[in-house]
Design a protein around this motif. Sequence first.
Motif, short mmCIF file in Angstrom:
data_model
loop_
_atom_site.label_atom_id
_atom_site.label_comp_id
_atom_site.label_asym_id
_atom_site.label_seq_id
_atom_site.Cartn_x
_atom_site.Cartn_y
_atom_site.Cartn_z
N LYS A 74 -35.13 -55.51 0.46
CA LYS A 74 -35.82 -56.09 1.44
C LYS A 74 -35.24 -57.00 2.48
CE LYS A 74 -39.38 -54.32 -0.62
NZ LYS A 74 -39.71 -52.93 -0.36
N ILE A 75 -34.18 -57.47 2.10
CA ILE A 75 -33.22 -58.09 3.06
C ILE A 75 -32.71 -57.32 4.09
CG2 ILE A 75 -30.98 -59.49 3.40
CD1 ILE A 75 -31.27 -60.13 0.37
N SER A 76 -32.38 -55.97 3.94
CA SER A 76 -31.88 -55.04 5.01
C SER A 76 -33.07 -54.29 5.59
CB SER A 76 -30.81 -54.09 4.59
OG SER A 76 -30.54 -53.16 5.31
N PRO A 77 -33.06 -54.11 7.01
CA PRO A 77 -33.90 -53.34 7.48
C PRO A 77 -33.98 -51.74 7.15
CG PRO A 77 -32.34 -54.10 8.96
CD PRO A 77 -32.10 -54.61 7.85
N ILE A 78 -32.60 -51.61 6.62
CA ILE A 78 -32.56 -50.20 6.31
C ILE A 78 -33.29 -49.75 4.95
CG2 ILE A 78 -30.88 -48.49 5.47
CD1 ILE A 78 -28.69 -49.80 6.88
N GLY A 79 -33.66 -50.69 4.21
CA GLY A 79 -34.34 -50.64 2.96
C GLY A 79 -35.81 -50.35 3.22
N ALA A 80 -36.47 -50.45 4.50
CA ALA A 80 -37.61 -50.38 4.61
C ALA A 80 -38.06 -48.97 5.11
CB ALA A 80 -38.21 -51.41 5.73
N LEU A 81 -36.87 -48.19 5.50
CA LEU A 81 -36.99 -46.72 6.08
C LEU A 81 -37.31 -45.90 5.13
CD1 LEU A 81 -33.96 -47.05 8.38
CD2 LEU A 81 -36.26 -47.40 9.08
#
Length: 87
Positions: A74-81
Amino acid sequence: MQVYEYAIIRYTPKVEREEFINIGVLVFCKAKRMLISSFHLDKKKIECFESELDFDTLKDHVDAFERIAKGQCKISPIGALDAAERF
């Protein structure tokens, strides 16, 4: 039939020496919306290439790869993709 794609994750101690160690793999299937990861860190082998390595930092980076592949970071915007974009 399903199409699977993969990416090998490598640790490169010194780029100028052109040495690397394969430490993991990402496997992706678009039809199944699946992205999985598998890593293995052989501490003795890695230390043969670089004795001054902070192994805990390398482990933290590998853990981040795994969390992003699972969509848990959840810290990285990549994880939400979605899986395809994370791959």
